[in-house]
Structures are given as C-alpha cells and as structure tokens.
Motif scaffolding. Structure first.
Motif, PDB file in Angstrom:
ATOM      1  N   ARG A   1       0.837  -1.199   0.000  1.00 14.40           N
ATOM      2  CA  ARG A   1       0.000   0.000   0.000  1.00 14.40           C
ATOM      3  C   ARG A   1       0.876   1.256   0.000  1.00 14.40           C
ATOM      4  O   ARG A   1       2.088   1.186   0.182  1.00 14.40           O
ATOM      5  N   ILE A   2       0.233   2.388  -0.176  1.00 16.17           N
ATOM      6  CA  ILE A   2       0.934   3.663  -0.048  1.00 16.17           C
ATOM      7  C   ILE A   2       1.130   3.919   1.441  1.00 16.17           C
ATOM      8  O   ILE A   2       0.180   3.936   2.215  1.00 16.17           O
ATOM      9  N   LEU A   3       2.376   4.103   1.831  1.00 15.92           N
ATOM     10  CA  LEU A   3       2.734   4.289   3.234  1.00 15.92           C
ATOM     11  C   LEU A   3       2.993   5.760   3.504  1.00 15.92           C
ATOM     12  O   LEU A   3       3.468   6.490   2.630  1.00 15.92           O
ATOM     13  N   SER A   4       2.701   6.190   4.688  1.00 15.27           N
ATOM     14  CA  SER A   4       2.947   7.589   5.030  1.00 15.27           C
ATOM     15  C   SER A   4       4.054   7.679   6.074  1.00 15.27           C
ATOM     16  O   SER A   4       4.235   6.785   6.892  1.00 15.27           O
ATOM     17  N   LEU A   5       4.763   8.777   5.998  1.00 16.61           N
ATOM     18  CA  LEU A   5       5.860   9.051   6.915  1.00 16.61           C
ATOM     19  C   LEU A   5       5.638  10.446   7.486  1.00 16.61           C
ATOM     20  O   LEU A   5       5.463  11.400   6.733  1.00 16.61           O
ATOM     21  N   ASP A   6       5.619  10.551   8.792  1.00 19.68           N
ATOM     22  CA  ASP A   6       5.418  11.832   9.459  1.00 19.68           C
ATOM     23  C   ASP A   6       6.539  12.040  10.470  1.00 19.68           C
ATOM     24  O   ASP A   6       6.387  11.715  11.647  1.00 19.68           O
ATOM     25  N   PRO A   7       7.689  12.569   9.988  1.00 11.93           N
ATOM     26  CA  PRO A   7       8.794  12.788  10.932  1.00 11.93           C
ATOM     27  C   PRO A   7       8.433  13.902  11.917  1.00 11.93           C
ATOM     28  O   PRO A   7       7.555  14.724  11.644  1.00 11.93           O
ATOM     29  N   PRO A   8       9.087  13.938  13.054  1.00  8.27           N
ATOM     30  CA  PRO A   8       8.774  14.979  14.047  1.00  8.27           C
ATOM     31  C   PRO A   8       9.139  16.367  13.511  1.00  8.27           C
ATOM     32  O   PRO A   8      10.032  16.505  12.669  1.00  8.27           O
ATOM     33  N   PRO A   9       8.433  17.399  13.975  1.00  8.04           N
ATOM     34  CA  PRO A   9       8.747  18.768  13.524  1.00  8.04           C
ATOM     35  C   PRO A   9      10.193  19.137  13.856  1.00  8.04           C
ATOM     36  O   PRO A   9      10.721  18.754  14.891  1.00  8.04           O
TER      37      PRO A   9
END
Length: 159
Positions: free
Chosen positions: A81-89
């Motif tokens: 699937r399309i994976l998401s990445l949300d690194p910390p600010p």
C-alpha cells in the motif's frame, strides 16, 4: 487356566499397541507441525520475499497460499500500500536568523521489493533514512529563504 492364558495374551497385545502408539503419535504430531510450517499466506496488501539462509530466493506479489521449506526458508512480508511518513517537527533557522518550526510528511510505496530488501532491509530502516533525508532537505531549502519570502505569495515558487 484357559481364561488366564487368554487374558495374558490380551495384555501382551495391548502392550504392543501401546508401544506402537508411543511411536506413531509423536511422528504424526511432527508431520503436522512440519506441514503447518511449510505453508504461509500472502495477503492482498502484502508482497513477500522468500529467503533461504538470508539470501533472497523469490519474490511473491500474488496473494494466496504459498509453500516454503521449513527451518531453511523464511518469509519477509512488505506492505504494497501507499505508506505515510510523518517525521517529528524540526526547528530550522531561516536566512534572516528567524527560528521556524517546520513539519513535513511524505508518502511512499515499495515498488520493487527485492531492491528494497537489499538496499534497506526493512520498513523501519527505510522510514529512518527517509526522515533524515526529508529533514535535511527542509533545512536546506528553508535555510536559504527569509521569513518574509516564506510568508509572501512567492512561497509556492520556493517550495
């Protein structure tokens, strides 16, 4: 006397049966465990790489029930699937020495599972490397801009 002889033969026969069952039951259990360990399922959302002693042997992208050699081969599942990445600010210093807090996200997909496995190994390592690259690029781009440029209409050109 006759009944005693018949009872004695029945006891000897039951001992033979008990010895045979002590051998057959573990063999049946071992075969059941080997059969269970030989099969695995590739789900619709996964793709799999079969490894033999750590070396990739085949890539499976079709869902279904598959077979492997137990104890010699193991399976690594990767998400298709399309994976998401949300690194910390991250705190970034703009060119006019203004401190900014930049938050980013990325979406990615594993297109070639064999190349992915050889280059990064697993999804956690890939996320870590992508987070480092994204934060580096954000610092690079925002560090060259002033706060006034980032808040103006020319912001779209800078991004």
């Amino acid at each position: 006397l006759l009944t005693f002889t018949r009872i004695n033969k029945e006891i000897k026969g039951s001992r033979y049966t008990m010895k045979l069952s002590k051998f057959i039951i573990p063999v049946v259990i071992a075969l059941a465990v080997l059969t269970y360990l030989s099969f695995f399922t590739v789900k619709e959302i996964n793709q799999a790489i079969v490894l033999q002693f750590g070396d990739p042997k085949r890539v499976l992208s079709e869902p279904g029930l598959k077979v492997k050699i137990p104890f010699i081969q193991n399976v690594v599942f990767l998400d298709r699937r399309i994976l998401s990445l949300d690194p910390p600010p991250e705190e970034v210093i703009a060119s006019d020495q203004t401190r900014l807090i930049a938050d980013a996200y990325a979406r990615f997909r594993i297109v070639d599972p064999l190349k992915f496995y050889i280059s990064v190994g697993n999804e956690a390592v890939a996320r870590s490397r992508l987070a480092t690259i994204i934060n580096s690029r954000i610092r690079n781009v925002l560090g060259k801009q002033s706060l006034a440029t980032l808040l103006s209409e020319a912001r779209a050109e800078q991004m």
